[in-house]
Design an enzyme around this catalytic site. Structure first.
Site, short mmCIF file in Angstrom:
data_model
loop_
_atom_site.label_atom_id
_atom_site.label_comp_id
_atom_site.label_asym_id
_atom_site.label_seq_id
_atom_site.Cartn_x
_atom_site.Cartn_y
_atom_site.Cartn_z
N ARG A 35 3.20 4.40 12.31
CA ARG A 35 1.95 4.26 11.73
C ARG A 35 0.96 4.72 12.49
O ARG A 35 -0.01 5.46 12.01
CB ARG A 35 1.72 2.91 11.23
CG ARG A 35 2.56 2.42 9.93
CD ARG A 35 1.91 1.05 9.70
NE ARG A 35 2.47 0.83 8.26
CZ ARG A 35 2.57 -0.36 7.69
NH1 ARG A 35 2.45 -1.43 8.36
NH2 ARG A 35 2.76 -0.41 6.36
N LYS A 200 8.15 -10.39 1.52
CA LYS A 200 6.73 -10.63 0.97
C LYS A 200 7.31 -11.01 -0.50
O LYS A 200 6.73 -10.20 -1.40
CB LYS A 200 5.83 -9.62 0.91
CG LYS A 200 5.33 -9.38 2.32
CD LYS A 200 4.49 -8.15 2.49
CE LYS A 200 3.96 -7.76 3.94
NZ LYS A 200 3.83 -6.28 4.00
N GLY A 360 6.21 -0.61 6.07
CA GLY A 360 6.21 -0.63 7.39
C GLY A 360 7.71 -0.76 7.92
O GLY A 360 8.20 -0.16 8.80
N GLY A 384 3.06 -2.21 0.16
CA GLY A 384 2.62 -2.86 -0.92
C GLY A 384 1.67 -1.89 -1.85
O GLY A 384 1.54 -1.52 -3.04
P1 ADP Z 1 7.98 -3.65 3.98
O1 ADP Z 1 7.13 -3.74 5.31
O2 ADP Z 1 9.05 -2.68 4.25
O3 ADP Z 1 7.02 -3.70 3.08
P2 ADP Z 1 8.49 -6.63 4.13
O4 ADP Z 1 7.22 -6.54 5.16
O5 ADP Z 1 8.23 -6.96 2.85
O6 ADP Z 1 8.96 -5.02 3.96
O7 ADP Z 1 9.44 -7.16 4.67
C1 ADP Z 1 10.23 -6.92 6.01
C2 ADP Z 1 10.76 -8.27 6.58
O8 ADP Z 1 11.65 -8.86 5.63
C3 ADP Z 1 11.51 -7.89 7.62
O9 ADP Z 1 11.02 -8.70 9.01
C4 ADP Z 1 12.80 -8.73 7.64
O10 ADP Z 1 13.31 -9.31 8.66
C5 ADP Z 1 12.38 -9.67 6.55
N1 ADP Z 1 13.62 -9.67 5.44
C6 ADP Z 1 14.34 -9.12 4.72
N2 ADP Z 1 15.58 -9.75 4.19
C7 ADP Z 1 15.35 -10.83 4.60
C8 ADP Z 1 16.19 -12.13 4.20
N3 ADP Z 1 17.14 -12.24 3.46
N4 ADP Z 1 15.52 -13.40 4.79
C9 ADP Z 1 14.52 -13.64 5.60
N5 ADP Z 1 13.64 -12.43 5.86
C10 ADP Z 1 14.25 -11.17 5.25
MG MG Z 2 6.10 -5.43 6.21
#
Ligand code: ADP
Ligand code: MG
Length: 404
Positions: A35, A200, A360, A384
């Site tokens: 980023r 999230k 991210g 998001g």
């Molecule tokens: P992004 O940043 O790609 O939008 P998010 O921020 O929504 O994704 O989620 C990323 C986080 O989700 C990571 O830190 C990962 O460890 C967590 N995660 C993914 N699958 C699980 C799960 N089954 N249980 C708990 N945490 C999870």
């Molecule tokens: Mg994230």
């Protein structure tokens, strides 16, 4: 949106820039600086034109209170290394230190305000509180440049309100993201598959309605999968679960059935003892077991999709013409729980589909696995934000630039 290409006459002017520097950290070490790198084209161009840069950014969710744990110090250091100039980090957001830091800037210098989310006004729901803070931000700049694509879906002081107070421009990153994501909204080639994962849960469940309307198939992994499985009547043990969203998930499954769309859920999972998952240290201190999702033990947490699910999802991705992926399939930061995410990333990298990775943590996972970024159509810095864009929503941080 006005482009910063129009900003040819900025020598000596203070350009206030919103960036997205919400990078993953392990202690004080930045584990993925994607980023920060993504902001360099805008920052370099404005510096080269002699502007004084005042950067606003956030890190994590300090919830309106100054908290050293969420200091931007590691970011200031890394940004300085990448730009090849020192970055002056203010000790506060709009206080005496910020004022002195901005006042001391010479042409081409770079200042970074402390984490804007230390200020309660930043993300306040009350317009007047946000506007009051935005007025103080505006005092630090002659021009505003919005380049934090990851936050343009937020109606926050440093994203939205400040853009109304200064001449406002879109940075190169925001421009590029919008151009690429538009390709997904205008006649995407079908089948169009959306892969959703991550943590999230509530945020992402909220977008499913609209995604079901545009995509043919929704593939669900990561933390949100277990609220869906619960809605199907399965027990999910200690897995991530949003009790308040079970009924909504049941509704989405119905909606998909009624409209001829498909929602795919994990058929197996990697489970571990929650006490063994050391998220901060990025290690698993115990054993992993692979179980069918019909038999998740009561004392275990499903922390990754299993191999059968991974193969199923990979085949689905291989047959798609357009794929958007947001959110890791499991706790991909921990090696033993990263296989599902790696499998999805590999399927995407190997497919001929137009593929976009957003988010991210998803982007960080792709890079950490060593995939060539060029084997994806686009890696978006916004999770998001890119999801809401694909839903066809008006993003406040973009709308305000269009009005400018
Ligand atoms: P992004 O940043 O790609 O939008 P998010 O921020 O929504 O994704 O989620 C990323 C986080 O989700 C990571 O830190 C990962 O460890 C967590 N995660 C993914 N699958 C699980 C799960 N089954 N249980 C708990 N945490 C999870
Ligand atoms: Mg994230």
């Amino acid at each position: 949106m006005k482009s910063i290409d129009e900003l040819t006459d900025v020598a000596g002017k203070r350009v206030l820039i919103r960036c997205d520097f919400n990078v993953p950290l392990k202690g004080e070490e930045i584990t993925d600086d994607g980023r920060i790198r993504a902001a360099l084209p805008t920052l370099t161009a404005l510096r080269a034109r002699g502007a004084k840069l005042v950067i606003m950014a956030h890190l994590g969710r300090p919830e309106g209170e100054a908290n050293p744990k969420y200091s931007l110090a590691p970011v200031a250091k890394r940004l300085g290394e990448l730009l090849g100039v020192p970055v002056a980090l203010a000790a506060d957001v709009v206080g005496a230190s910020a004022q002195a830091t901005v006042a001391a800037l010479a042409d081409g210098d770079v200042a970074l305000l402390e984490n804007v989310r230390f200020e309660p006004g930043e993300a306040s729901k009350a317009d007047a509180e946000r506007e009051a803070l935005a007025a103080r931000y505006a005092g630090f700049g002659d021009i505003f440049v919005s380049d934090g694509f990851g936050v343009v879906h937020r109606k926050q002081a440093s994203v939205y309100d400040v853009a109304k107070l200064l001449p406002a421009y879109a940075g190169y990153l925001v421009e590029r993201e919008v151009t690429v994501l538009k390709k997904l909204t205008v006649h995407p080639e079908r089948p169009y598959v959306v892969v959703l994962g991550g943590a999230k849960v509530a945020d992402k469940l909220a977008v499913i309605d609209n995604l079901l309307a545009v995509a043919d198939t929704l593939i669900i992994g990561g933390g949100m999968a277990y609220t869906f499985l619960k809605a199907e009547g399965l027990e999910v043990g200690r897995s991530l679960l949003d009790e308040t969203k079970i009924a909504a998930c049941a509704g989405y499954l119905e909606q998909a059935k009624a409209t001829g769309k498909r929602i795919l859920l994990p058929v197996d999972a990697r489970v571990a003892d929650p006490a063994d998952i050391d998220f901060g240290g990025r290690v698993l201190n115990g054993e992993v077991a692979i179980v069918p999702t019909t038999a998740i033990p009561a004392d275990k947490e499903a922390a990754d999709i299993g191999p059968e699910t991974a193969a199923l999802y990979a085949a689905e991705i291989a047959a798609a013409k357009t794929v958007f992926w947001n959110g890791p399939m499991g706790i991909s930061e921990i090696a033993e729980l990263s296989a599902g995410t790696k499998a999805v990333a590999g399927a995407l990298a190997g497919s001929a589909a137009f593929s976009v990775v957003g988010g991210g943590d998803s982007a960080a996972a792709v890079r950490a696995f060593g995939f060539d970024e060029a084997s994806f159509g686009h890696i978006s810095t916004g999770g998001g934000a890119s999801l809401e864009f694909l839903e066809g929503k008006t993003l406040p941080g973009l709308a305000v630039l269009e009005e400018a």
